[in-house]
Design a protein around this motif. Structure first.
Motif, PDB file in Angstrom:
ATOM      1  N   CYS A  35      -4.713  15.687   1.048  1.00 14.75           N
ATOM      2  CA  CYS A  35      -5.301  14.245   0.565  1.00 14.75           C
ATOM      3  C   CYS A  35      -6.525  14.330  -0.180  1.00 14.75           C
ATOM      4  O   CYS A  35      -7.510  15.040   0.473  1.00 14.75           O
ATOM      5  N   CYS A  38      -9.587  12.791   2.412  1.00  9.24           N
ATOM      6  CA  CYS A  38     -10.175  13.602   3.670  1.00  9.24           C
ATOM      7  C   CYS A  38     -10.050  15.048   3.475  1.00  9.24           C
ATOM      8  O   CYS A  38     -10.440  15.613   4.482  1.00  9.24           O
ATOM      9  N   HIS A  48      -3.268   9.926   2.303  1.00  5.50           N
ATOM     10  CA  HIS A  48      -2.656   9.373   3.491  1.00  5.50           C
ATOM     11  C   HIS A  48      -3.039   7.723   3.520  1.00  5.50           C
ATOM     12  O   HIS A  48      -3.837   7.331   3.176  1.00  5.50           O
ATOM     13  N   LYS A  50      -3.988   5.883   5.965  1.00  9.02           N
ATOM     14  CA  LYS A  50      -5.069   5.446   6.613  1.00  9.02           C
ATOM     15  C   LYS A  50      -6.503   5.878   5.799  1.00  9.02           C
ATOM     16  O   LYS A  50      -7.307   5.405   5.821  1.00  9.02           O
ATOM     17  N   CYS A  51      -6.119   6.645   4.599  1.00 12.46           N
ATOM     18  CA  CYS A  51      -7.282   6.981   3.903  1.00 12.46           C
ATOM     19  C   CYS A  51      -7.331   6.453   2.435  1.00 12.46           C
ATOM     20  O   CYS A  51      -8.283   6.096   1.745  1.00 12.46           O
TER      21      CYS A  51
HETATM   22 ZN   LIG Z   1      -6.413  11.735   4.054  1.00 12.61          ZN
END
Ligand SMILES: [Zn+2]
Ligand SMILES: [Zn+2]
Length: 244
Positions: A35, A38, A48, A50-51
């Protein structure tokens, strides 16, 4: 030309080819998909959930590992532009690995993305006279039947990313890119362009770079494109540094 400049391997100097069989066999395709936000493992290099934020890059892909051999090849791409056969060999390799990635291949077919090279700073462009990422993008887009557009420009001089921490790299690249005014009409006057298929062209982009390190360059470039109306932005890098 071969008569005056016999081909030698850009890695080990052996006569015959720009990348000899032995050095070619040491190229690794075992790139860990990560990713870009992150830098942790992620399936297909997809950012991701969440990212992911509104202006994040959707995914990042790299063809080969930036090992000793690839480092020499990338160096030759940067400083030996007269080796046009080398550029075409590297682009072939890039293309072969690319089309084996089902997700990217489907995107290239479905959304008709434009390939956008990461621009060099103006001082580097003056020194070198060409952008190796643009050469890669043009060769790749030809093979994919897509278009390369120099849609991004550098808006500030950045320090070399080498030796900087992840946070410093991010800070260094902040506001480094802008939209090339020559193409501004693509964004604000879509009705002036011909055909609906063309209108879709600038919804999706493949950002092309030679080497991916932490991803801060791609993230910043993707941010600019998404703020200017792109729906999907994917990073395509020839080589990925695995240890930094
Ligand atoms: Zn990530
Ligand atoms: Zn060699």
């Amino acid at each position: 030309m071969d008569f005056f400049f016999p081909k030698t391997c850009v890695v080990c100097k052996k006569a015959g080819e720009y990348i000899c069989t032995n050095c070619f066999s040491k190229i690794s395709y075992n790139v860990k998909p990560i990713c870009a936000v992150c830098n942790n493992l992620s399936m297909n290099g997809i950012t991701h959930p969440k990212c992911f934020t509104r202006y994040s890059i959707d995914a990042c892909f790299s063809a080969v590992v930036f090992n000793f051999q690839v480092r020499k090849i990338v160096y030759a791409l940067k400083y030996k532009p007269f080796l046009s056969d080398l550029i075409s060999e590297v682009s072939d390799l890039f293309y072969e690995v690319f089309i084996q990635n089902e997700m990217l291949f489907n995107i290239s077919q479905k959304y008709n993305p434009v390939l956008i090279p990461i621009p060099l700073s103006s001082s580097k462009m003056r020194q070198r006279g060409y952008n190796q990422s643009e050469l890669l993008a043009k060769n790749l887009s030809k093979r994919l039947g897509l278009q390369t557009v120099n849609l991004l420009i550098r808006t500030k001089e950045t320090k070399p990313q080498f030796g900087l921490s992840k946070i410093e790299r991010k800070e260094n690249m902040k506001d480094a890119f802008g939209i090339n005014n020559r193409y501004i009409q693509y964004f604000y006057h879509p009705e002036q362009r011909e055909g609906s298929r063309q209108n879709n062209k600038l919804n999706s982009a493949f950002l092309v770079d030679d080497v991916l390190t932490t991803g801060s360059t791609l993230l910043e470039a993707a941010n600019v494109l998404k703020r200017n109306g792109f729906k999907r932005v994917y990073g395509l890098c020839f080589a990925r540094e695995q240890n930094f």
